[in-house]
Scaffold this active site. Structure first.
Site, PDB file in Angstrom:
ATOM      1  CD  GLN A  69      18.290 -34.565  19.955  1.00 40.29           C
ATOM      2  OE1 GLN A  69      19.220 -34.691  19.731  1.00 40.29           O
ATOM      3  NE2 GLN A  69      17.767 -34.196  21.007  1.00 40.29           N
ATOM      4  CG  HIS A  96      10.897 -33.197  22.228  1.00 44.01           C
ATOM      5  ND1 HIS A  96      10.101 -32.056  22.826  1.00 44.01           N
ATOM      6  CD2 HIS A  96      11.929 -33.533  22.913  1.00 44.01           C
ATOM      7  CE1 HIS A  96      11.026 -32.035  23.851  1.00 44.01           C
ATOM      8  NE2 HIS A  96      11.900 -32.876  23.958  1.00 44.01           N
ATOM      9  CE  LYS A 126      17.712 -30.574  22.173  1.00 43.72           C
ATOM     10  NZ  LYS A 126      17.466 -31.127  23.388  1.00 43.72           N
ATOM     11  CB  CYS A 130      10.278 -34.566  26.247  1.00 48.17           C
ATOM     12  SG  CYS A 130      10.777 -33.592  27.573  1.00 48.17           S
ATOM     13  CG  ASP A 176      11.902 -30.992  16.149  1.00 47.93           C
ATOM     14  OD1 ASP A 176      13.306 -30.685  16.417  1.00 47.93           O
ATOM     15  OD2 ASP A 176      11.330 -31.435  17.039  1.00 47.93           O
TER      16      ASP A 176
HETATM   17  N1  PMP Z   1      12.610 -31.630  19.454  1.00 50.90           N
HETATM   18  C1  PMP Z   1      13.568 -32.627  19.680  1.00 50.90           C
HETATM   19  C2  PMP Z   1      13.505 -33.791  18.674  1.00 50.90           C
HETATM   20  C3  PMP Z   1      14.334 -32.367  20.795  1.00 50.90           C
HETATM   21  O1  PMP Z   1      15.049 -33.734  20.935  1.00 50.90           O
HETATM   22  C4  PMP Z   1      14.072 -31.375  21.644  1.00 50.90           C
HETATM   23  C5  PMP Z   1      14.843 -31.406  22.979  1.00 50.90           C
HETATM   24  N2  PMP Z   1      14.989 -32.605  23.691  1.00 50.90           N
HETATM   25  C6  PMP Z   1      13.266 -30.280  21.315  1.00 50.90           C
HETATM   26  C7  PMP Z   1      12.517 -30.578  20.373  1.00 50.90           C
HETATM   27  C8  PMP Z   1      13.207 -29.185  22.268  1.00 50.90           C
HETATM   28  O2  PMP Z   1      14.138 -28.437  22.253  1.00 50.90           O
HETATM   29  P1  PMP Z   1      14.313 -27.410  22.998  1.00 50.90           P
HETATM   30  O3  PMP Z   1      14.210 -27.704  24.733  1.00 50.90           O
HETATM   31  O4  PMP Z   1      15.948 -27.008  23.082  1.00 50.90           O
HETATM   32  O5  PMP Z   1      13.269 -26.311  22.716  1.00 50.90           O
END
Ligand code: PMP
Length: 417
Positions: free
Chosen positions: A214, A134, A237, A375, A211
């Site tokens: 997910q 991401h 999430k 993203c 990270d």
């Molecule tokens: N890493 C991953 C794999 C994500 O899917 C996301 C959110 N789509 C993020 C980081 C960022 O998370 P946040 O916007 O809640 O900070």
């Protein structure tokens, strides 16, 4: 592909529809159609237990923490620390003070990139990420590499969306100061072999950040078993509020890394000449935090453990298998991300139709999916697509919803193609 639907429903002790009753937002009708919410990778809906915990907090113990001697402040402080303990149990951290409340995954990764950069990075060093990160696990490392003259190296992936471990091993040399990879890809659904990634990095003397944005809502996480050095998650999430998350760090690392931000709460003593920093975890929690969010995150963790993460994983895996089999019947659909081990999200493109147009038509049928690059622009570039349509699952989704999604997709494609 033969899919036994009874196995899927049996895999989950709660029937999805009954579970959905706990989610007021899921009871809505969109354009006259019962909402089918399949944008759970972006954010999940919230159960009543979480919604009620938010108003209970403001109705009863709202006050600032770690400061007041008065009753409400002590109650709020206790609830804040109880939540930290509950979340530590959720990811099996050895000590609760290894958990820092953050704004979310992005905030946690930026924190480690910043403090680790200050602590360890210099010209000639390198940082490893993967091809399926991401943006929030790319850009902070890019910024920090630029600041210290370090190089960003990327573990490549196959056309199936699987990391190439042999290439990872080749990248791991003495210049690598930290590895940062996603547990589960938000755009491909690939589940990465993070335990092996961590083991190999540790053999190289390199710490690893995972990270888990997910992962935490879809499968049990055990930070001691993984042996990760840092792990970042987002509350929103995992059925909790936005603006709150957790950064886990091994005590030995958090002790030696410098603080992220300066301010109240992160200090023991301050003079104009010198500041003595507070102990963990407060050293990394400057200023008044998102108190309500942190306290309510306990309700989200309770929701997950109440259902059982093993059961959620088995059930959602069933949904994934079922939808994958159904999409394979569409000659014009190409699934993006064909790893054997997938979780949470199923991405696809349609030959001859833009993802956005498909998303808009599905919306008119009451279905919420995500379209676009999610993203992860480098992932889209790799597959040579402008974006994908992504259906992503939560514990409250049902097989009937997947059936409705598939028949609606057929209708939408009938209009577009
Ligand atoms: N890493 C991953 C794999 C994500 O899917 C996301 C959110 N789509 C993020 C980081 C960022 O998370 P946040 O916007 O809640 O900070």
């Amino acid at each position: 592909m033969e899919v036994n639907t009874q196995d899927i429903t049996r895999a989950f002790i709660h029937n999805g529809e009954a579970l959905a009753q706990q989610f007021p937002a899921l009871q809505q009708y969109i354009y006259g159609k019962k909402l089918v919410y399949l944008d759970n990778s972006a954010t999940t809906q919230k159960p009543l237990s979480v919604i009620n915990a938010i108003s209970d907090y403001y109705k009863t113990i709202n006050s600032n923490i770690h400061r007041g001697v008065h009753h409400l402040s002590q109650k709020a402080t206790d609830a804040y620390e109880v939540s930290r303990n509950t979340l530590a149990a959720l990811i099996n951290a050895r000590k609760a003070h290894e958990l820092i409340f953050t704004k979310g995954t992005t905030d946690g990764i930026n924190m480690i990139a910043d403090v680790f950069g200050r602590y360890a990075l210099k010209k000639g060093d390198s940082v490893i990420i993967s091809a399926m990160e991401h943006h929030s696990n790319i850009v902070p490392w890019q910024m920090i590499c630029e600041r210290y003259g370090a190089t960003l190296k990327v573990i490549p992936m196959t056309q199936d969306g699987v990391l190439i471990m042999d290439d990872y091993i080749k990248l791991l040399d003495s210049t690598v100061k930290i590895v940062a990879v996603t547990y589960v890809s938000n755009s491909l659904g690939s589940v990465n072999p993070v335990k092996e990634i961590i083991r190999l990095a540790h053999n190289n003397g390199t710490p690893v950040l995972i990270d888990a944005a997910q992962a935490v809502q879809h499968m049990p996480i055990d930070v001691q078993d993984l042996d990760c050095d840092f792990l970042a998650i987002s509350g929103h999430k995992m059925y909790g509020p936005t603006g709150i998350g957790i950064l886990y760090g091994k005590e030995e690392w958090l002790e030696k890394l410098p603080p992220y931000q300066g301010g109240g709460d992160m200090i023991k003593t301050v003079t104009f000449e010198h500041t003595e920093y507070n102990e963990l975890p407060f050293k990394f929690e400057a200023g008044t935090p998102h108190i309500e969010g942190a306290i309510v995150l306990k309700s989200a963790a309770d929701f997950l453990t109440g259902l059982g993460l093993d059961k959620i994983a088995a059930f959602e895996h069933g949904l994934m298998t079922y939808l994958t089999a159904a999409l394979q019947e569409f000659p014009e659909v190409d699934i993006i991300g064909k790893a054997k081990d997938k979780s949470g999200a199923l991405s696809f493109v349609v030959k001859g139709a833009h993802p956005y147009d498909v998303g808009v038509l599905l919306d008119k049928m009451g279905i919420a999916v995500r379209t676009g690059h999610h993203c992860t622009q480098p992932v889209m570039d790799f597959f040579g697509v402008p974006g994908t349509i992504r259906a992503s699952f939560a514990a409250y989704n049902t097989l009937d919803e997947i059936d409705y999604f598939v028949s609606s997709l057929k209708r939408a494609l009938g209009m577009l193609l």
